[in-house]
Design an enzyme around this catalytic site. Sequence first.
Site, PDB file in Angstrom:
ATOM      1  N   GLY A 173     -12.550   6.661   2.762  1.00  0.00           N
ATOM      2  CA  GLY A 173     -10.940   6.987   2.455  1.00  0.00           C
ATOM      3  C   GLY A 173     -10.667   5.825   1.502  1.00  0.00           C
ATOM      4  O   GLY A 173     -10.901   4.695   1.682  1.00  0.00           O
ATOM      5  N   GLY A 175      -7.649   5.544  -0.129  1.00  0.00           N
ATOM      6  CA  GLY A 175      -6.117   5.225  -0.075  1.00  0.00           C
ATOM      7  C   GLY A 175      -6.098   3.806   0.273  1.00  0.00           C
ATOM      8  O   GLY A 175      -6.914   2.872   0.026  1.00  0.00           O
ATOM      9  N   ILE A 177      -5.155   1.732   2.891  1.00  0.00           N
ATOM     10  CA  ILE A 177      -6.020   0.971   3.788  1.00  0.00           C
ATOM     11  C   ILE A 177      -7.363   0.816   3.533  1.00  0.00           C
ATOM     12  O   ILE A 177      -7.817  -0.354   3.641  1.00  0.00           O
ATOM     13  CB  ILE A 177      -5.976   1.582   5.244  1.00  0.00           C
ATOM     14  CG1 ILE A 177      -4.399   1.598   5.693  1.00  0.00           C
ATOM     15  CG2 ILE A 177      -6.558   0.992   6.400  1.00  0.00           C
ATOM     16  CD1 ILE A 177      -4.278   2.669   6.987  1.00  0.00           C
ATOM     17  N   GLU A 196     -14.389   8.868  -1.389  1.00  0.00           N
ATOM     18  CA  GLU A 196     -12.879   9.331  -1.379  1.00  0.00           C
ATOM     19  C   GLU A 196     -13.242  10.908  -1.932  1.00  0.00           C
ATOM     20  O   GLU A 196     -13.604  11.247  -2.856  1.00  0.00           O
ATOM     21  CB  GLU A 196     -11.905   8.770  -2.542  1.00  0.00           C
ATOM     22  CG  GLU A 196     -10.760   9.186  -2.666  1.00  0.00           C
ATOM     23  CD  GLU A 196      -9.902   9.764  -1.289  1.00  0.00           C
ATOM     24  OE1 GLU A 196      -9.487  10.777  -1.399  1.00  0.00           O
ATOM     25  OE2 GLU A 196      -9.902   8.784  -0.647  1.00  0.00           O
ATOM     26  N   VAL A 228     -16.033  13.758  -3.788  1.00  0.00           N
ATOM     27  CA  VAL A 228     -17.003  14.115  -2.927  1.00  0.00           C
ATOM     28  C   VAL A 228     -16.538  14.106  -1.234  1.00  0.00           C
ATOM     29  O   VAL A 228     -16.206  13.097  -0.865  1.00  0.00           O
ATOM     30  CB  VAL A 228     -18.329  13.487  -3.014  1.00  0.00           C
ATOM     31  CG1 VAL A 228     -18.285  12.011  -2.687  1.00  0.00           C
ATOM     32  CG2 VAL A 228     -19.336  14.191  -2.374  1.00  0.00           C
ATOM     33  N   ALA A 308       6.243  -0.075   6.411  1.00  0.00           N
ATOM     34  CA  ALA A 308       7.003  -0.815   7.187  1.00  0.00           C
ATOM     35  C   ALA A 308       8.551  -0.913   6.758  1.00  0.00           C
ATOM     36  O   ALA A 308       9.322  -0.682   7.306  1.00  0.00           O
ATOM     37  CB  ALA A 308       6.606  -2.432   7.428  1.00  0.00           C
ATOM     38  N   HIS A 431       9.740 -17.374 -19.395  1.00  0.00           N
ATOM     39  CA  HIS A 431       8.375 -17.447 -20.053  1.00  0.00           C
ATOM     40  C   HIS A 431       7.916 -18.846 -19.396  1.00  0.00           C
ATOM     41  O   HIS A 431       8.536 -19.980 -19.801  1.00  0.00           O
ATOM     42  CB  HIS A 431       8.614 -17.579 -21.394  1.00  0.00           C
ATOM     43  CG  HIS A 431       7.417 -17.883 -22.225  1.00  0.00           C
ATOM     44  ND1 HIS A 431       6.275 -16.792 -22.394  1.00  0.00           N
ATOM     45  CD2 HIS A 431       6.875 -18.731 -22.810  1.00  0.00           C
ATOM     46  CE1 HIS A 431       5.516 -17.195 -23.029  1.00  0.00           C
ATOM     47  NE2 HIS A 431       5.853 -18.393 -23.493  1.00  0.00           N
TER      48      HIS A 431
END
Length: 454
Positions: A173, A175, A177, A196, A228, A308, A431
């Site tokens: 995965g 994403g 997490i 993924e 895949v 959250a 800056h």
Amino acid sequence: MAYDIVVLGGGSGGYACALRAAELGKSVALIEKDKIGGTCLHRGCIPTKALLHSAEVADETRESESYGVKARFDGIDVPGVHAFKDKIVTRAWKGVQGLLKAAGVTIVEGEGRMVGPNRVQVGSEVYEGRNLVLATGSAPKTLPGLEIDGERVITSEHTLKMDRVPTSVIVLGGGVIGVELASVYRSFGAEVTIVEALPHLLPTEEESSSKLLERAFRRRGIKYELGVFFDSAKTTETGVVVTLANGKTLDAELLLVAVGRGAVSAGMGFEEQGVAIERGAVVVDEHCRTSVPGVYAIGDLIPTLQLAHAGFAEGIMVAEHIAGLNPPPIDYAGVPRITYSDPEVASVGITSAQAAERGIEIVEQVYDLAGNPKSQILGTSGAVKVIAQKDGPVVGVHMVGRRIGELVTEGQLIYNWEALPAEVAQLIHAHPTQSEAMGEAMLALAGKPLHVHN
């Protein structure tokens, strides 16, 4: 026992709702089977960000000589990492408990179940509320045929209790997490490969942001297999062998399953009481009202952003709606999103692809952090991309870079106040700061670039 509001679930959304309702003079019972604070405080946001900070310190120690500082990296003290993480979590947990107690919220410890349109049963006790707020959160998902054993095949929650740094990890995965924990494991010294199914890491982000992250991960030695599907996994005496749909096999000491989180709604009595549910999530309207009058649902239980701070906002909105304050609905595009990997990825508003889908004519500006002195000092690469409606306001801000998440608050104000690039260009950014990258992009969009090559 009767209350104005009974909240089932004491996570981010639940306790925010309870606090705001108490501020508005409502009597509130907050039911929680575990610890107040829920997933975010105990198994998600806070502990994972503590791990990510430990990871940042490890990387900076390795790189210290490039900054003229002599230091030696001797490895990761796993118990020490957990001690640091747990100290942060415990302090925050005690703080939330203190706030609820001071507000007069009744905290009920135990597992609750909806037994009526305005009733929740906990053990032998039944709590009645003129309004009921469902906030039972989410739990890690897995895939069919993939068994989580907590040893070789783990979830993000097991990561928070790890007793060692594995030599190698496959992360299933790409994403938020998966990307964050891949970043942690790599910083701690593990070999990492992400799998993924979609064409890019962080597939819901602006494509250019995903590509910048992928480039940065390659430089860090994090591997990935994109586009895949996972086929199967087999545990061995030394680890796990993962087979992909294209026939390729990968092996590692651990398989971390990070394919998302699903709403905790099964067995809670919701459907029996007439609460509409689709694909496990409770269906709500723009004010988080369910199909049952007087019953609301918030947080990870509903199909909105699993963040959250989105839960906080939903809890506050529901409390105010119950109190008759008529709060506006939440614009979820205007909720900031951050992935706290190294580099970080942050965004607010819509992507260029979403603009095209909606028929919005846009103009874009990319400012490369290579031109930002503070980013050079921090040793980070990346970019700030601003998307504006042609002759109109800013509709999206997308950023990649170390510590870049701190800039998303300005992006949030720009988007939500529908600011024009020319208006933001008048503001003076200090800056040297990374915030100048936002200012430079806006100057360029306003037709008066400073440190930007057009």
